[in-house]
Structures are given as structure tokens and as C-alpha cells.
Design a protein around this motif. Structure first.
Motif, short mmCIF file in Angstrom:
data_model
loop_
_atom_site.label_atom_id
_atom_site.label_comp_id
_atom_site.label_asym_id
_atom_site.label_seq_id
_atom_site.Cartn_x
_atom_site.Cartn_y
_atom_site.Cartn_z
N ILE A 135 0.84 -1.19 0.00
CA ILE A 135 0.00 0.00 0.00
C ILE A 135 0.88 1.25 0.00
O ILE A 135 1.61 1.50 0.95
CB ILE A 135 -0.94 0.03 1.22
N PRO A 136 0.85 2.05 -1.06
CA PRO A 136 1.70 3.24 -1.15
C PRO A 136 1.16 4.41 -0.33
O PRO A 136 -0.02 4.77 -0.46
CB PRO A 136 1.68 3.56 -2.65
N CYS A 137 2.04 5.00 0.49
CA CYS A 137 1.64 6.16 1.30
C CYS A 137 2.73 7.22 1.37
O CYS A 137 2.59 8.20 2.12
CB CYS A 137 1.29 5.73 2.73
N ALA A 138 3.83 7.05 0.65
CA ALA A 138 4.95 7.99 0.74
C ALA A 138 4.74 9.19 -0.17
O ALA A 138 4.20 9.06 -1.27
CB ALA A 138 6.25 7.28 0.38
N VAL A 139 5.20 10.35 0.30
CA VAL A 139 5.09 11.58 -0.49
C VAL A 139 6.44 12.30 -0.44
O VAL A 139 6.96 12.59 0.65
CB VAL A 139 3.98 12.50 0.05
N GLY A 140 6.99 12.59 -1.60
CA GLY A 140 8.29 13.21 -1.68
C GLY A 140 8.38 14.54 -0.93
O GLY A 140 7.44 15.34 -0.94
N GLY A 141 9.51 14.77 -0.29
CA GLY A 141 9.76 16.03 0.39
C GLY A 141 9.08 16.18 1.74
O GLY A 141 9.21 17.23 2.39
N SER A 142 8.38 15.17 2.21
CA SER A 142 7.65 15.29 3.48
C SER A 142 8.58 15.09 4.67
O SER A 142 9.30 14.11 4.75
CB SER A 142 6.49 14.29 3.52
N SER A 143 8.56 16.01 5.60
CA SER A 143 9.35 15.90 6.82
C SER A 143 8.58 15.09 7.86
O SER A 143 7.35 14.96 7.79
CB SER A 143 9.67 17.29 7.39
N ILE A 144 9.30 14.56 8.84
CA ILE A 144 8.62 13.81 9.89
C ILE A 144 7.74 14.73 10.71
O ILE A 144 6.71 14.30 11.25
CB ILE A 144 9.63 13.05 10.78
N ASN A 145 8.10 16.01 10.79
CA ASN A 145 7.27 16.98 11.49
C ASN A 145 5.89 17.08 10.86
O ASN A 145 4.87 17.13 11.56
CB ASN A 145 7.94 18.36 11.46
N LYS A 146 5.87 17.08 9.53
CA LYS A 146 4.59 17.16 8.82
C LYS A 146 3.78 15.88 9.01
O LYS A 146 2.54 15.94 9.09
CB LYS A 146 4.82 17.44 7.34
N TRP A 147 4.45 14.74 9.06
CA TRP A 147 3.73 13.50 9.34
C TRP A 147 3.09 13.56 10.73
O TRP A 147 1.91 13.22 10.89
CB TRP A 147 4.68 12.30 9.25
N LEU A 148 3.83 13.98 11.71
CA LEU A 148 3.32 14.00 13.08
C LEU A 148 2.16 14.97 13.25
O LEU A 148 1.23 14.71 14.02
CB LEU A 148 4.44 14.36 14.06
N SER A 149 2.20 16.08 12.54
CA SER A 149 1.15 17.09 12.69
C SER A 149 0.07 16.97 11.62
O SER A 149 -0.80 17.84 11.52
CB SER A 149 1.77 18.50 12.64
N ASN A 150 0.16 15.90 10.81
CA ASN A 150 -0.85 15.63 9.78
C ASN A 150 -1.04 16.80 8.84
O ASN A 150 -2.15 17.17 8.48
CB ASN A 150 -2.20 15.25 10.42
N GLN A 151 0.08 17.38 8.41
CA GLN A 151 -0.02 18.49 7.48
C GLN A 151 -0.33 17.99 6.07
O GLN A 151 -0.03 16.86 5.70
CB GLN A 151 1.28 19.29 7.47
N ASN A 152 -0.93 18.88 5.30
CA ASN A 152 -1.19 18.60 3.91
C ASN A 152 0.07 18.92 3.12
O ASN A 152 0.53 20.05 3.10
CB ASN A 152 -2.37 19.46 3.41
N HIS A 153 0.63 17.90 2.50
CA HIS A 153 1.89 18.07 1.77
C HIS A 153 1.71 17.58 0.34
O HIS A 153 1.37 16.42 0.11
CB HIS A 153 3.01 17.30 2.47
N ARG A 154 1.90 18.48 -0.61
CA ARG A 154 1.73 18.16 -2.03
C ARG A 154 0.37 17.51 -2.31
O ARG A 154 0.25 16.55 -3.06
CB ARG A 154 2.88 17.30 -2.54
#
Length: 293
Positions: A135-154
Motif C-alpha cells: 500500500i503506497p503512502c509515501a510523499v516526496g519532500g515530506s518531513s517527519i514533522n509534517k507526518w506527526l502534525s498531519n499536514q497537507n503536503h503536495r
């Protein structure tokens, strides 16, 4: 004569304009011709699953992180040969037989990832009745900070997307593990010391979402090929943080990046290294889980 000469110059400029619009671009941006060449081996046909495996025989793995997990390698014909025991999903959440590229979040940048190589390697050690879903879930350029805070990235809400894919996948099989490759965006002097704690927190969220406190997580190291030396030193320091997380948890393992190579940009793994990363991740998963046929 002068008018004819001017017309010839205009025609030449026009043709040069057409040519430049389809030649490889600059600053990492592919133009039309380069993009067509990059996609030359992308599958022309989607093969939807004829019949889903039974839920107890479908082992599901999530691929999360940034661009080296999303995949930037050149797709070759060997990467698009489906195996009826390796499944994935498309952007509309349909189950399909897996062919590279697996990721679809960044269509202008997507390429070969490590998913098929991981699945193929793992099948060699699993009972013949077992199928694998990547199951693909990776997004280029995403920081771990954005993952933790559930930011919208690209265009992707990182954690929400992961959680929705988990809720979907649970209806079809058993989630057996997570593959994580991320850190280039966090390899800055002020961010590195916090990375281990952040990774601990994110893995805890992943496991809580899946509902398994001991869910295996296999992490790929950052490459050992970047330049200049001070940048590589930061990547090495972040790798130490990654390994420290694995040292504290018997269900986390790290695939080392020794000998892996980039595709010429100093950041993204080339095709052979993506396949090798997949094989190494599978080997580490098997060592953690002690899975045998």
C-alpha cells in the motif's frame, strides 16, 4: 531576397521553439520529450484483481516516508511484470496486480520504488498460499514533522491518508508491517537531535492506528552517497538516530544503505539500488519476524 531571408529565419526560430519544448529541461524539470522517455516502460494496462485472496492469506504492508520510498528510479520492463500474488491499489482504491510504479501521489515525479522488489523477495520465504499487498503512502519532500502534525503536503494529508488506507486495508487482510524511508528533509543540524524521539512517536501512532503494539517496522537508512561532505555527515548523524530507535525495540529493524547509489542527483536512489533496498528491507523483516515457510 531580404523578405525570403527573414521568412527563413522566422521558420528556423519556430522550429527551434518546438524542439526546445520537447527536449530535456533544466533545474530538474522534465520537458515533454524527457517525460515521455521517463515513462516509456510505464504499464499501458491496469490489471484489476480477478479474485481477492482470503483475508487470512493476504499480508499487507504499508510504504511510508518521502521520495526514496515513493520512488524516483527509472522503471524498466522487468519492474512491470505482474505476479498474481502481489497486489496494490490504484488512486481510486481499486485492487490491482502490482506493477511499478506503485505510488501515484506525485504523477510528474513518480518512478521505480522498492515495493515490488520487497514483495518478490518476501514471497520466497512465505507459504505458497500467501499473497502480499503493498500500500503506497509515501510523499516526496515530506518531513517527519509534517507526518506527526498531519499536514497537507503536495496535496496529501499525510497521517489522514495513512489512517484511511489502514481502515480500508483491514477489510481485506492482515497488516503485517510498515516500511519507512524518510529523513533527508530532517537532516539539518537543528532537527537531527530530535529525530529519534519523533520517529518513536510516529511509530507509536502507526501501531495504534493498525491496532498492534508490536507491529514490525523496517526502516531504510539514508544513502551514503551524497555531497558535499558536511551534508553526508548530517545524513550519517540522522542514520545514527534511526538505528538508536531500532536498538530499543525488538520489532524495529534497519536496512543499511552501504553500497547503494544515486541516479545522478545526489539524493534519489537509482533503479538497481531501489531493487536492492527492497531486498534488504525484506531480509530485515524476516529477521525480525522469524517467518518461515
Amino acid at each position: 531576397m531580404i523578405k525570403k531571408y527573414k521568412n527563413s529565419i522566422l521558420l528556423l526560430c519556430f522550429l527551434m521553439g518546438l524542439t526546445s519544448a520537447t527536449e530535456p529541461g533544466v533545474n530538474g524539470k522534465r520537458t515533454e520529450k524527457a517525460d515521455q522517455g521517463w515513462r516509456i516502460n510505464f504499464p499501458k494496462q491496469v490489471e484489476y484483481c480477478e479474485q481477492m485472496p482470503s483475508s487470512d492469506s493476504l499480508f499487507i504492508f504499508f510504504m511510508a516516508g518521502q521520495s526514496n520510498m515513493a520512488g524516483r528510479g527509472f522503471v524498466e520492463p522487468q519492474d512491470t511484470i505482474p505476479n498474481k500474488r502481489i497486489l496494490t491499489i490504484d488512486a481510486s482504491m481499486n485492487w490491482v496486480y502490482a506493477k511499478e510504479p506503485l505510488h501515484f501521489y506525485e504523477p510528474k515525479m513518480t518512478g521505480l520504488d522498492c515495493g515490488m522488489a520487497f514483495g518478490q523477495s518476501l514471497l520466497d520465504s512465505l507459504p505458497e498460499g500467501v499473497s502480499i499487498a503493498m500500500i503506497p503512502c509515501a510523499v516526496g519532500g515530506s518531513s517527519i514533522n509534517k507526518w506527526l502534525s498531519n499536514q497537507n503536503h503536495r496535496g496529501v494529508a499525510l497521517l489522514s491518508n495513512f489512517k484511511s488506507k489502514v481502515a480500508f486495508a483491514k477489510n481485506y487482510g492482515t497488516i503485517k508491517g510498515i516500511l519507512w524511508h524518510q529523513g533527508e528533509s530532517n537532516a539539518k543540524a537543528e532537527r537531527i537531535p530530535m529525530y529519534a524521539q519523533q520517529l518513536d512517536s510516529l511509530i507509536a501512532i502507526f501501531r495504534e492506528t493498525v491496532g498492534n503494539d508490536e507491529l514490525p517496522v523496517v526502516i531504510g537508512e539514508l544513502g551514503r552517497y551524497t555531497e558535499p561532505e558536511d551534508k553526508q555527515a548530517r545524513w550519517d548523524a540522522l542514520n545514527l538516530q534511526i538505528n538508536s530507535v531500532a536498538d530499543r525495540d525488538a520489532n524495529i529493524s534497519v536496512a543499511n544503505s552501504e553500497g547503494l547509489t544515486h541516479k545522478g542527483d545526489g539524493t534519489h536512489m537509482d533503479s538497481e539500488s531501489q531493487r536492492e533496498l527492497g531486498r534488504r528491507l525484506a531480509k530485515q523483516y524476516l529477521e525480525v519476524t522469524k517467518v518461515t515457510k
